[in-house]
Design a protein around this motif. Sequence first.
Motif, PDB file in Angstrom:
ATOM      1  N   ASP A 265      78.765 -11.149  35.686  1.00 15.35           N
ATOM      2  CA  ASP A 265      77.456 -10.600  35.320  1.00 15.35           C
ATOM      3  C   ASP A 265      76.329 -11.152  36.189  1.00 15.35           C
ATOM      4  OD1 ASP A 265      76.939 -13.160  34.384  1.00 15.35           O
ATOM      5  OD2 ASP A 265      76.899 -12.612  32.262  1.00 15.35           O
ATOM      6  N   GLY A 266      76.644 -12.096  37.083  1.00 18.71           N
ATOM      7  CA  GLY A 266      75.661 -12.606  38.022  1.00 18.71           C
ATOM      8  C   GLY A 266      74.884 -13.819  37.539  1.00 18.71           C
ATOM      9  N   ASP A 267      75.055 -14.192  36.263  1.00 18.58           N
ATOM     10  CA  ASP A 267      74.352 -15.361  35.734  1.00 18.58           C
ATOM     11  C   ASP A 267      75.233 -16.605  35.864  1.00 18.58           C
ATOM     12  OD1 ASP A 267      72.173 -13.818  34.966  1.00 18.58           O
ATOM     13  OD2 ASP A 267      73.065 -13.371  33.000  1.00 18.58           O
ATOM     14  N   ALA A 268      74.617 -17.730  36.182  1.00 21.06           N
ATOM     15  CA  ALA A 268      75.356 -18.987  36.259  1.00 21.06           C
ATOM     16  C   ALA A 268      75.744 -19.429  34.849  1.00 21.06           C
ATOM     17  CB  ALA A 268      74.524 -20.061  36.942  1.00 21.06           C
ATOM     18  N   PRO A 269      77.043 -19.603  34.568  1.00 21.86           N
ATOM     19  CA  PRO A 269      77.467 -19.992  33.219  1.00 21.86           C
ATOM     20  C   PRO A 269      76.988 -21.400  32.852  1.00 21.86           C
ATOM     21  CG  PRO A 269      79.290 -19.041  34.463  1.00 21.86           C
ATOM     22  CD  PRO A 269      78.182 -19.290  35.440  1.00 21.86           C
ATOM     23  N   PRO A 270      76.953 -21.706  31.556  1.00 24.30           N
ATOM     24  CA  PRO A 270      76.614 -23.068  31.119  1.00 24.30           C
ATOM     25  C   PRO A 270      77.717 -24.057  31.508  1.00 24.30           C
ATOM     26  CG  PRO A 270      76.531 -21.481  29.297  1.00 24.30           C
ATOM     27  CD  PRO A 270      77.213 -20.805  30.428  1.00 24.30           C
ATOM     28  N   PHE A 271      77.415 -25.336  31.348  1.00 25.41           N
ATOM     29  CA  PHE A 271      78.427 -26.362  31.572  1.00 25.41           C
ATOM     30  C   PHE A 271      79.407 -26.393  30.404  1.00 25.41           C
ATOM     31  CE2 PHE A 271      74.835 -28.541  33.995  1.00 25.41           C
ATOM     32  CZ  PHE A 271      75.305 -28.091  35.228  1.00 25.41           C
ATOM     33  N   LEU A 272      80.550 -27.017  30.628  1.00 21.56           N
ATOM     34  CA  LEU A 272      81.527 -27.193  29.558  1.00 21.56           C
ATOM     35  C   LEU A 272      80.922 -28.037  28.438  1.00 21.56           C
ATOM     36  CD1 LEU A 272      84.769 -28.021  31.626  1.00 21.56           C
ATOM     37  CD2 LEU A 272      83.879 -25.780  30.946  1.00 21.56           C
ATOM     38  N   GLU A 273      81.415 -27.818  27.216  1.00 24.15           N
ATOM     39  CA  GLU A 273      80.927 -28.543  26.050  1.00 24.15           C
ATOM     40  C   GLU A 273      81.744 -29.814  25.821  1.00 24.15           C
ATOM     41  OE1 GLU A 273      79.393 -25.472  22.796  1.00 24.15           O
ATOM     42  OE2 GLU A 273      81.445 -25.047  23.405  1.00 24.15           O
ATOM     43  N   PRO A 274      81.146 -30.984  25.979  1.00 24.12           N
ATOM     44  CA  PRO A 274      81.892 -32.229  25.740  1.00 24.12           C
ATOM     45  C   PRO A 274      82.272 -32.366  24.268  1.00 24.12           C
ATOM     46  CG  PRO A 274      79.792 -32.646  26.848  1.00 24.12           C
ATOM     47  CD  PRO A 274      79.762 -31.245  26.371  1.00 24.12           C
ATOM     48  N   THR A 275      83.421 -32.985  24.024  1.00 21.76           N
ATOM     49  CA  THR A 275      83.848 -33.268  22.650  1.00 21.76           C
ATOM     50  C   THR A 275      83.893 -34.767  22.376  1.00 21.76           C
ATOM     51  OG1 THR A 275      86.166 -33.250  23.342  1.00 21.76           O
ATOM     52  CG2 THR A 275      85.228 -31.173  22.537  1.00 21.76           C
ATOM     53  N   HIS A 276      83.857 -35.600  23.443  1.00 22.49           N
ATOM     54  CA  HIS A 276      83.904 -37.046  23.325  1.00 22.49           C
ATOM     55  C   HIS A 276      82.927 -37.654  24.330  1.00 22.49           C
ATOM     56  CE1 HIS A 276      87.662 -35.741  21.509  1.00 22.49           C
ATOM     57  NE2 HIS A 276      87.828 -36.944  20.985  1.00 22.49           N
ATOM     58  N   ALA A 277      82.590 -38.914  24.142  1.00 21.32           N
ATOM     59  CA  ALA A 277      81.696 -39.598  25.066  1.00 21.32           C
ATOM     60  C   ALA A 277      82.031 -41.085  25.079  1.00 21.32           C
ATOM     61  CB  ALA A 277      80.231 -39.391  24.673  1.00 21.32           C
ATOM     62  N   GLU A 278      81.772 -41.723  26.198  1.00 20.36           N
ATOM     63  CA  GLU A 278      82.030 -43.153  26.309  1.00 20.36           C
ATOM     64  C   GLU A 278      81.216 -43.908  25.262  1.00 20.36           C
ATOM     65  OE1 GLU A 278      82.453 -46.534  29.816  1.00 20.36           O
ATOM     66  OE2 GLU A 278      81.168 -44.790  30.145  1.00 20.36           O
ATOM     67  N   LEU A 428      82.589 -14.625  26.168  1.00 18.01           N
ATOM     68  CA  LEU A 428      83.087 -13.272  25.928  1.00 18.01           C
ATOM     69  C   LEU A 428      82.575 -12.714  24.596  1.00 18.01           C
ATOM     70  CD1 LEU A 428      86.785 -13.620  27.159  1.00 18.01           C
ATOM     71  CD2 LEU A 428      85.033 -12.135  28.163  1.00 18.01           C
ATOM     72  N   SER A 429      82.452 -13.584  23.601  1.00 19.84           N
ATOM     73  CA  SER A 429      82.065 -13.121  22.267  1.00 19.84           C
ATOM     74  C   SER A 429      80.578 -13.283  21.984  1.00 19.84           C
ATOM     75  CB  SER A 429      82.862 -13.889  21.204  1.00 19.84           C
ATOM     76  OG  SER A 429      82.609 -15.283  21.297  1.00 19.84           O
ATOM     77  N   GLY A 430      79.851 -13.917  22.934  1.00 24.15           N
ATOM     78  CA  GLY A 430      78.417 -14.109  22.738  1.00 24.15           C
ATOM     79  C   GLY A 430      78.072 -15.221  21.773  1.00 24.15           C
ATOM     80  N   ASP A 431      79.005 -16.141  21.503  1.00 24.36           N
ATOM     81  CA  ASP A 431      78.742 -17.251  20.583  1.00 24.36           C
ATOM     82  C   ASP A 431      77.832 -18.292  21.226  1.00 24.36           C
ATOM     83  OD1 ASP A 431      80.387 -16.013  18.809  1.00 24.36           O
ATOM     84  OD2 ASP A 431      82.114 -17.325  19.131  1.00 24.36           O
ATOM     85  N   ASN A 432      77.201 -19.094  20.383  1.00 27.11           N
ATOM     86  CA  ASN A 432      76.304 -20.141  20.858  1.00 27.11           C
ATOM     87  C   ASN A 432      77.079 -21.240  21.579  1.00 27.11           C
ATOM     88  OD1 ASN A 432      73.710 -21.572  20.974  1.00 27.11           O
ATOM     89  ND2 ASN A 432      74.689 -23.015  19.551  1.00 27.11           N
ATOM     90  N   ILE A 433      76.549 -21.686  22.698  1.00 24.20           N
ATOM     91  CA  ILE A 433      77.177 -22.743  23.489  1.00 24.20           C
ATOM     92  C   ILE A 433      76.273 -23.971  23.444  1.00 24.20           C
ATOM     93  CG2 ILE A 433      77.937 -23.435  25.797  1.00 24.20           C
ATOM     94  CD1 ILE A 433      78.518 -20.395  26.266  1.00 24.20           C
ATOM     95  N   VAL A 434      76.846 -25.090  23.046  1.00 27.07           N
ATOM     96  CA  VAL A 434      76.076 -26.311  22.840  1.00 27.07           C
ATOM     97  C   VAL A 434      75.817 -27.004  24.177  1.00 27.07           C
ATOM     98  CG1 VAL A 434      76.053 -28.591  21.748  1.00 27.07           C
ATOM     99  CG2 VAL A 434      77.044 -26.619  20.542  1.00 27.07           C
ATOM    100  N   SER A 435      74.570 -27.363  24.409  1.00 26.15           N
ATOM    101  CA  SER A 435      74.185 -28.105  25.609  1.00 26.15           C
ATOM    102  C   SER A 435      73.648 -29.473  25.190  1.00 26.15           C
ATOM    103  CB  SER A 435      73.111 -27.338  26.390  1.00 26.15           C
ATOM    104  OG  SER A 435      72.642 -28.106  27.479  1.00 26.15           O
ATOM    105  N   ILE A 436      74.084 -30.522  25.876  1.00 21.99           N
ATOM    106  CA  ILE A 436      73.621 -31.875  25.582  1.00 21.99           C
ATOM    107  C   ILE A 436      72.816 -32.374  26.784  1.00 21.99           C
ATOM    108  CG2 ILE A 436      74.288 -34.238  25.006  1.00 21.99           C
ATOM    109  CD1 ILE A 436      76.847 -33.145  23.823  1.00 21.99           C
ATOM    110  N   PRO A 437      71.503 -32.418  26.688  1.00 15.97           N
ATOM    111  CA  PRO A 437      70.684 -32.874  27.820  1.00 15.97           C
ATOM    112  C   PRO A 437      71.053 -34.301  28.242  1.00 15.97           C
ATOM    113  CG  PRO A 437      69.325 -31.873  26.107  1.00 15.97           C
ATOM    114  CD  PRO A 437      70.694 -32.043  25.517  1.00 15.97           C
ATOM    115  N   ASP A 438      71.028 -34.529  29.540  1.00 16.34           N
ATOM    116  CA  ASP A 438      71.264 -35.862  30.107  1.00 16.34           C
ATOM    117  C   ASP A 438      72.665 -36.396  29.836  1.00 16.34           C
ATOM    118  OD1 ASP A 438      68.584 -35.931  31.001  1.00 16.34           O
ATOM    119  OD2 ASP A 438      67.940 -36.609  29.018  1.00 16.34           O
TER     120      ASP A 438
END
Length: 474
Positions: A265-278, A428-438
Motif C-alpha cells: 500500500d506504499g506506507d511504511a509499516p510499524p515496528f514489531l511489537e515487543p513482548t519482553h524487555a531487559e 491485514l485485519s486493521g487491528d491496533n498495533i502497540v507502539s512503545i516510544p524509546d
Amino acid sequence: MSTQISIQDAANMLGVSTQRVRELCRDNKIDAKKVGNSWVLSQESVERYGLKTAHTVACDHSSKQRPPLPGKPVALSFFSGAMGLDLGIEKAGFQIRLACEFDKYCRQTIALNRPDTALLGDILEYSADDVLETAGLCRDDDIDVIIGGPPCQAFSTAGKRQGFNDARGNVFLKYIDVALDIRPKFIVIENVRGLLSCPMEHRPHNRRGEGFPGLHKDELKGGALNFVLSLLESAGYGVSFNLYNSANFGTPQIRERVILICSRDGDAPPFLEPTHAEHGAHGLPPWKTFQSCVAGIREHHHLNFPEKRLKYYRLLEPGQNWKALPDELQREAMGKSYFSGGGKTGFLRRLGWDKPSPTLVTHPAMPATDLAHPVEDRPLSIEEYKRIQQFPDAWELAGPLVQQYKQIGNAVPIGLGFAVGRLLRKMLSGDNIVSIPDFSYSRYRNTSHNEWKTQFEARIQSHAHGLQGSFELV
C-alpha cells in the motif's frame, strides 16, 4: 495403513545392501515385522528413514492437490532453512504454501516435517510463474506475504563483506525480483546486522583517498541496502526496518537480526511489537533465561570438546569464560589468540543459567565460539539448541549431528517469526498495533529506517569513508 514392502525394495530405495536393511529392522530403525523367515517393512517408515539420513533425496513437488485453507492468509517462503521463520509465521495463523531451499539437509528436514508443503530448490532456476504453479496458485490469487532470509554470509560483519559482488548476494536480488513480480501484500526480508553497513560495490583501500574520486553511493557503507530499498520503493512498496533482538520477543537468546517489512500500500509499516524487555522495562516481562527453556530434556545428543579444552572448563563456573581462569592459565589456555584484539568473549564460554543464551552458532565447539553447558563439561546439545530457538521437541532434523547444529544455528527464532506474523495479521485485519516510544530494540543505535536513511543521505553528501558514529553500542 502404510504400504508393505520387501527387504529388497527397501534396499533399492535407500541405495544400501539388503544386509544393512536387515540390521535397521533388528535395531528398530525402520518399522518392520518378521513373517516366517522374511521381513515385511513399512514403506512410509523406510521413506522417513531415507529422508532423515539423506539416503534418499527430497525432490521438488507441488501443492496442486492441496487447496488453500479457507480463512488462513497465504505465505510463500524462500531460503526456508529448517523453517524457523516459517513456523513463527504459521503460529500467527498463516498457511505456508511453498518452501524454497537449496541446502540438501534443510530440504530433507522440510520434507520430513511438512510433506504436504510444496518444495522447490535453487531460486535462481525458477520464475514467478513457476513458483505460483508449484504452490497451486495462479496470477489471479492475491498472495498475502512472501518471506525469506537470503544467505547472509555476504553481508556478515566477519569476512570479506563482498555484498552483491558475492554469488550469494545474487540470490538476494533474485528474491527481490520474484517477489516484486508476484506482488504480494507484504514482503519480509530477514538478514544479519551487516546488511545495514555493507557496500554494494567494494573499492580497494589502495584506490581511495587523495588522488582518487570520492566514493559513489554504491561504494558507501550501506550501499547494498540502499539499492534494495530503491528497488522496493520504486515498485510502490513502503518499507520499514529495524535491528531486532529476539530476546525482546520471548526467545531465550540474544540474537539480533535486521527485518524489513514491505507493504504494497506504499506506507511504511510499524515496528514489531515487543513482548519482553531487559529487566522488565516498560512493564513487560523480563527476558527469558537459558534455565527456563531447557528443563525436562530427557536425552541429549551433542558434540564433545577435546580434552585440552576440558581441563580449563572444569575450572569455570556458570556464566564465566577464559577471563575467569587464574592469570597463569589464561595465556596457556588461549595460545596465540591471547594476543589478538577484541573481547574474545566466545573463548571457553559457559552459559549462565539466569540469562538468555548468546547467539547460537552453527557449531558449538569451535574454539572462538564455544557454547558450553553451564555445569556439564560439554557443548550445548542439539535438543538444547532446539529449545533455545523454540523449535518443537518433535521437530525432526535430517543429516548428521553437525548438519543438525548448522540448520538450527542458522534459523530464525520462532518467537521472532511469530512477532512478524502477528504484526502482519494485525495489518491485514486493521487491528491496533502497540507502539512503545524509546524502546531499545537492540544493543545498537540508529538502526531504524528513518535514522538509517538520514545518515546514508548525509554520507552521500559528504562522501564519507566510514559510518561516523552509527551503530554504537548502547
